[in-house]
Design an enzyme around this catalytic site. Structure first.
Site, PDB file in Angstrom:
ATOM      1  N   ASN A   1      -5.340   9.273   8.017  1.00  0.00           N
ATOM      2  CA  ASN A   1      -6.641   8.775   7.251  1.00  0.00           C
ATOM      3  C   ASN A   1      -6.174   7.467   6.878  1.00  0.00           C
ATOM      4  OD1 ASN A   1      -9.321   8.344   7.485  1.00  0.00           O
ATOM      5  ND2 ASN A   1      -9.675   9.593   5.613  1.00  0.00           N
TER       6      ASN A   1
ATOM      7  N   HIS B   1       0.935  -0.993  -0.001  1.00  0.00           N
ATOM      8  CA  HIS B   1      -0.322  -0.186  -0.308  1.00  0.00           C
ATOM      9  C   HIS B   1       0.629   1.052  -0.307  1.00  0.00           C
ATOM     10  CE1 HIS B   1      -4.549   1.744   1.896  1.00  0.00           C
ATOM     11  NE2 HIS B   1      -3.559   2.915   1.359  1.00  0.00           N
TER      12      HIS B   1
ATOM     13  N   ASP C   1       1.311   2.777   3.778  1.00  0.00           N
ATOM     14  CA  ASP C   1       0.703   3.452   3.004  1.00  0.00           C
ATOM     15  C   ASP C   1       1.088   4.792   2.598  1.00  0.00           C
ATOM     16  OD1 ASP C   1      -2.687   5.715   4.566  1.00  0.00           O
ATOM     17  OD2 ASP C   1      -1.417   5.207   2.439  1.00  0.00           O
TER      18      ASP C   1
ATOM     19  N   HIS D   1     -10.636   1.164   0.932  1.00  0.00           N
ATOM     20  CA  HIS D   1     -10.235   2.006   2.612  1.00  0.00           C
ATOM     21  C   HIS D   1     -12.056   1.854   3.719  1.00  0.00           C
ATOM     22  CE1 HIS D   1      -8.834   6.654   3.974  1.00  0.00           C
ATOM     23  NE2 HIS D   1     -10.413   6.411   3.914  1.00  0.00           N
TER      24      HIS D   1
ATOM     25  N   HIS E   1       3.465  14.365   0.872  1.00  0.00           N
ATOM     26  CA  HIS E   1       2.834  15.640   0.496  1.00  0.00           C
ATOM     27  C   HIS E   1       4.057  16.910   0.409  1.00  0.00           C
ATOM     28  CE1 HIS E   1      -1.646  14.735   0.301  1.00  0.00           C
ATOM     29  NE2 HIS E   1      -1.045  13.926   1.460  1.00  0.00           N
TER      30      HIS E   1
ATOM     31  N   HIS F   1       1.113   5.251  -2.207  1.00  0.00           N
ATOM     32  CA  HIS F   1       0.887   6.116  -3.215  1.00  0.00           C
ATOM     33  C   HIS F   1       2.141   6.931  -3.848  1.00  0.00           C
ATOM     34  CE1 HIS F   1      -3.211   5.992  -2.077  1.00  0.00           C
ATOM     35  NE2 HIS F   1      -2.535   6.183  -0.283  1.00  0.00           N
ATOM     36  N   LEU F   2       2.346   7.018  -5.225  1.00  0.00           N
ATOM     37  CA  LEU F   2       3.705   6.917  -5.929  1.00  0.00           C
ATOM     38  C   LEU F   2       3.035   8.705  -6.883  1.00  0.00           C
ATOM     39  CD1 LEU F   2       5.276   3.939  -6.786  1.00  0.00           C
ATOM     40  CD2 LEU F   2       5.074   5.639  -5.094  1.00  0.00           C
TER      41      LEU F   2
ATOM     42  N   HIS G   1      -5.472   0.074   5.944  1.00  0.00           N
ATOM     43  CA  HIS G   1      -4.782   0.523   7.026  1.00  0.00           C
ATOM     44  C   HIS G   1      -5.547   0.925   8.202  1.00  0.00           C
ATOM     45  CE1 HIS G   1      -7.187   2.741   5.232  1.00  0.00           C
ATOM     46  NE2 HIS G   1      -6.371   3.794   4.339  1.00  0.00           N
TER      47      HIS G   1
END
Lengths: 428, 177, 317
Positions: free
Chosen positions: A280, A62, A307, A181, A311, A64-65, A234
């Site tokens: 989250n 899990h 996860d 999710h 940012h 995020h790229l 998650h």
């Protein structure tokens, strides 16, 4: 490609219950042999693994790229490098990119970006619904054909139970899991952190644990109804862990993951409105953290994932309510897992490798997680005693949004091998 | 080692106050329009004593008030620690002869602040300054009209005025630094 | 004495000690007198520049701060969201840094996000005073409420104060809870369960389920404004029902065992949380609250503009 001889390390292969000091020979991108005092082929590179753990490469289900769409904060290439530095030989990339990875071209793009980068493997996860809008099913067949290993609308919950049901049924055709999710949108709406004493003191709207548990319960019921495989993303609450435990006792095809921040931190980390503690699902109470740890111990929670959610500094440099959710995690996960779970006496190292390599491979049907002869030469050398301080400026990730800056950890990857090539080597 | 020299003992202090009370009435030309205003903190005690002496001698009831000059200090921005602000309570000052009473006159800055503050309360016909000790060392062109006693001091010296209401005894002492 | 220093910013009452709160209240006393003078001005903050940075509309609090600043002889500038760079989407940090570049000494900020005052205070060198941040705290309101109680009761310790209304969304409630409990009062909260935070008892307060219970129990009621948005967001069926069930009315007050003091931070929704005859009645201290508000704000500005307190006159100054 030169063969690699990994010499004298403590080899942990949970797929076959192996825990012994031995040599490992990798040749032609595969595991060739495992044994005592293996002969060194002429052109082989030798890695001295004395004092090191030699394990199948870690797999993160899990991450995020951010590519395509937000290449300023991470790309497939930088994410794959960050993964390798964290000891991961493979990651699964969530589809909430811009545009959403909901078609075969998008999946193929990520596959080819990963190949060009040549670091950790990147397996795309396709969207459940077009645009992740929660209405129309994406073409699972096309997605899988292009290389997707699972489907998810992560970032968002699948609100419609009907859609979740059809997704679970349809996914069975392709043998892939549906990753959800779990968040009830009306309960969670506007919430910035866990609903509890800390949110009351800080004057922030909270998200009650029930918001997650409602959807966990729903997904478990739908897994039972459809015979499909639901993978719960998650997990963060003790109630969720309890629900999953009972589902597994019933033999349902329910798997679950948890992130290092949920077994390390609590909602107290939000004190002072620290936006690097905003994610989250949110950080919860000490009892929830303890339940996650126990869940990882007894296997109720099958795997550790990160996860990883990059940012921009500016985005997090805002009032708490306005800051986006998420923290990076690829380069701290192993250190946190060894420090908190192994150091905390909850898991031994073989079980840790099980949770971070073997089980992820098994759950998503991926190569890896094993050092059997013929297995892919995805290997990680871990120094389980190395003491180090988290300093984000040295990260390979493009982003720096972590609450762990300055934290002392024990354990990290020394070298990561993917397809028989060293893609990360710690220099110092 | 600082040395402590008594300037006035309790009896000398009492005598001096009696003489000052008489001078005040003399300079003010009577008690009709007289107002005594003591500067926080010891000026207030001294003003009270002077008022009693005057009232005794003249059969009057001279209005008196207290003035805290903290908010008018010219060193408020640089003094660092935030001084505690005491009470300010004044009778009508318009058209009166106001006698400002303080224990020690030194640089003159306290009096300057007191004059500014009084101006915000009304327009006295006349203002006189009455101090128990004038220790010299003026930094502003200010002089006292009624003085108890004068003493010459250096910048490292200190003049302590002790009053029984606050300190348990009456005395004036010079502390040489 | 240096432990009483308030630091650079006033973000809330939660971080303050009881002694620090008492210091502010005691410092407010001489400032009450300044507002009674013919010339309502002292030069204490002369030359200081203060910006009132209000991201939420508020006439009453802003005017109160403005009077406080002007009576201390400071120069004030008002920045409201409408027509400022903020409405064009400039971030809070950039707005503040621009002001700091113009050498502002102090910023009074009201903002819709909890934590905004602390966020600002950590990023600019000017003193920052929280005039209300989201649902978090409104420290000067809490202080003036407590000062008003102290004026009437001569103490805070052992007083029973019931805060009535929407506690969940109220920064005034939180500041009052912190300030009052630190000074030894007993605090009760009274409102519909949908508007009470679930863990509120862990803050050391008693839950009073109905307004009648609050009236029986308390020495004073602090009645909070109920906002229309709460009904629209589904926390309450209607404002009418709120008044019928929770409204502070003279009929209900008539049954009180003692003379209850009535406080309200304003502005009032007459006929919703409080009836007009109560608001205008003999037990209401709503107007003294407003007077105390200026004095408290002057005290806060005065204390923050310097360092820790000391005694003004050494013998022989």
């Amino acid at each position: 490609m030169r063969p690699i001889l990994v010499r004298g390390g403590r080899i942990l292969d949970p797929s076959r219950g192996i825990d012994q000091t031995a040599d490992l020979l990798l040749q032609d991108g595969k595991v060739e042999a495992l044994g005592q005092s293996l002969g060194r082929p002429d052109d082989a590179e030798v890695l001295d693994a004395a004092g090191r753990i030699v394990a199948p490469g870690l797999i993160d289900l899990h991450v995020h790229l951010r590519e395509p769409g937000q290449e300023d904060i991470e790309t497939v290439a930088t994410g794959a490098m960050a993964a390798a530095a964290g000891g991961f030989s493979a990651v699964c990339a969530m589809p909430n990119t811009d545009p959403v990875t909901d078609n075969q071209a998008a999946v193929g793009f990520i596959v080819s970006q990963a190949q060009r980068a040549g670091k950790a493997r990147v397996y795309p996860i396709g969207a459940i619904s077009l645009g992740q809008k929660g209405q129309q099913l994406a073409e699972f067949g096309e997605l899988v054909g292009a290389g997707a290993v699972a489907v998810s609308d992560d970032g968002k919950p699948v609100v419609s139970s009907h859609l979740m049901r059809t997704a679970l049924e349809y996914a069975r055709t392709f043998g892939i899991p549906v990753a959800d999710h779990c968040e009830d949108p009306t309960l969670a709406a506007g919430g910035a952190m866990h609903e509890g004493l800390v949110s009351t003191r800080l004057g922030l709207k909270g998200v009650p644990a029930a918001a997650e548990e409602i959807m966990v319960a729903r997904d478990i019921l739908l897994a039972e109804l459809t015979g499909g495989h639901v993978h719960l993303c998650h997990m963060s609450t003790r109630g969720s862990v309890e629900l999953i435990r009972r589902a597994k006792e019933k033999g349902l095809r329910v798997t679950a993951e948890a992130c290092p921040h949920h077994f390390t931190l609590t909602h107290e980390a939000c004190e002072g409105y620290n936006t690097n503690a905003k994610m989250n699902p949110p950080l919860r109470e000490p009892e929830d953290r303890e339940a996650i740890r126990q869940g990882l111990r007894d296997g109720t929670i099958d795997v550790v994932c990160t996860d990883h959610a990059p940012h921009h500094y500016d985005a997090k440099e805002r009032e708490f309510d306005d800051a986006p959710n998420g923290i990076i995690g690829l380069e701290t996960a192993l250190g946190l897992a060894i420090t908190e779970l192994v150091g905390g006496g909850l898991l031994d190292l073989p079980t840790l490798v099980l949770r971070m390599s073997t089980m992820p491979a098994r759950i998503f049907g991926l190569p890896g997680g094993s050092l059997a002869k013929g297995a892919a030469a995805d290997v990680v050398l871990i120094d389980p005693t190395a003491e180090w301080t988290v300093s984000p400026d040295g990260f390979f990730s493009k982003s720096r949004n972590t609450p762990f800056a300055g934290r002392r950890l024990r354990g990290r990857a020394d070298a990561t091998i993917v397809r028989g090539q060293v893609v990360f080597r710690r220099s110092e | 080692m600082p040395s402590r020299t008594p300037l006035l003992d309790d009896r000398a202090l009492g005598r001096t106050l009696v003489r000052m009370a008489t001078e005040i009435v003399e300079r003010a030309g009577g008690t009709d329009a007289l107002v005594l205003v003591g500067i926080q903190r010891r000026g207030v005690e001294l003003a009270d004593r002077l008022k009693r002496l005057i009232d005794q001698a003249e059969g009057s009831n001279v209005p008196s008030g207290k003035l805290d000059i903290t908010l008018y200090r010219d060193d408020l921005q640089t003094v660092g620690a935030r001084p505690v602000v005491g009470e300010t309570r004044l009778p009508n000052l318009d058209g009166r002869t106001v006698v400002i009473v303080d224990d020690v006159l030194y640089t003159g800055r306290t009096v300057r602040a007191a004059l500014d503050e009084c101006a915000d309360f009304g327009r006295p016909r006349r203002i006189l300054l009455c101090v128990l000790i004038d220790r010299g060392g003026r930094e502003l062109p200010i002089q006292a009209d009624i003085v108890g006693t004068t003493v010459s001091t250096g910048p490292d010296d200190r003049v302590d005025v002790l009053v029984s209401e606050l300190d348990g005894r009456d005395a004036v002492e010079l502390v040489r630094g | 004495m240096s432990t009483l220093a308030l630091g650079k910013d006033l973000v809330g009452l939660e971080p303050l000690s009881a002694d620090q709160i008492r210091l502010i209240l005691d410092t407010a006393e001489p400032f009450k007198e300044v507002s009674e003078r013919p010339i309502k001005k002292v030069p204490a903050l002369r030359g200081k520049t203060i910006v009132n940075l209000f991201f939420e509309a508020s006439t009453r609090t802003r005017i109160s701060f403005e009077f406080a600043e002007k009576r201390l002889s400071a120069d004030t500038v008002n920045v409201a969201t409408a027509g400022s760079s903020v409405s064009k989407g400039e971030t809070l940090v950039d707005t503040a840094r621009n002001l700091e570049a113009m050498r502002i000494d102090m910023v009074v900020i009201r903002h819709g996000a909890s934590g905004a005052a602390q966020f600002l205070g950590q990023r600019i060198r000017s003193n920052v005073i929280n005039a209300g941040d989201g649902k978090h705290e409104h420290p000067t309101q809490g202080l003036l409420d407590i000062l008003t109680l102290r004026d009437r009761f001569k103490r805070i310790e052992g007083l029973k104060i019931a805060i009535c209304g929407d506690i969940l969304h109220s920064r005034v409630a939180r500041s009052n809870i912190w300030g009052l409990t630190k000074l030894g009062a007993q605090v009760g909260v009274c409102g519909p369960a949908t508007l009470l935070p679930r863990n509120v008892q862990e803050l050391g307060v008693t839950i009073l389920p109905r307004i009648e219970d609050a009236i029986q129990w308390a020495d004073a009621l602090n009645v909070l404004r109920l906002q229309l948005e709460r009904m629209e967001a589904g926390f309450l069926p209607s404002l009418r029902e709120y008044n019928r069930v929770f409204g502070v009315t003279s009929e209900r007050l008539a049954k009180a065992p003692k003379d209850l003091l009535i406080l309200h931070p304003g502005p009032m929704n007459r006929g919703v949380e409080i009836d007009s005859d109560v608001a205008d009645g003999p037990h209401s201290v709503i107007l003294p609250q407003v007077t105390n508000g200026v004095a408290v704000r002057m005290a806060v500005l005065y204390l923050l503009a310097g360092g820790s307190p000391d005694w003004a006159h050494q013998p022989g100054d």
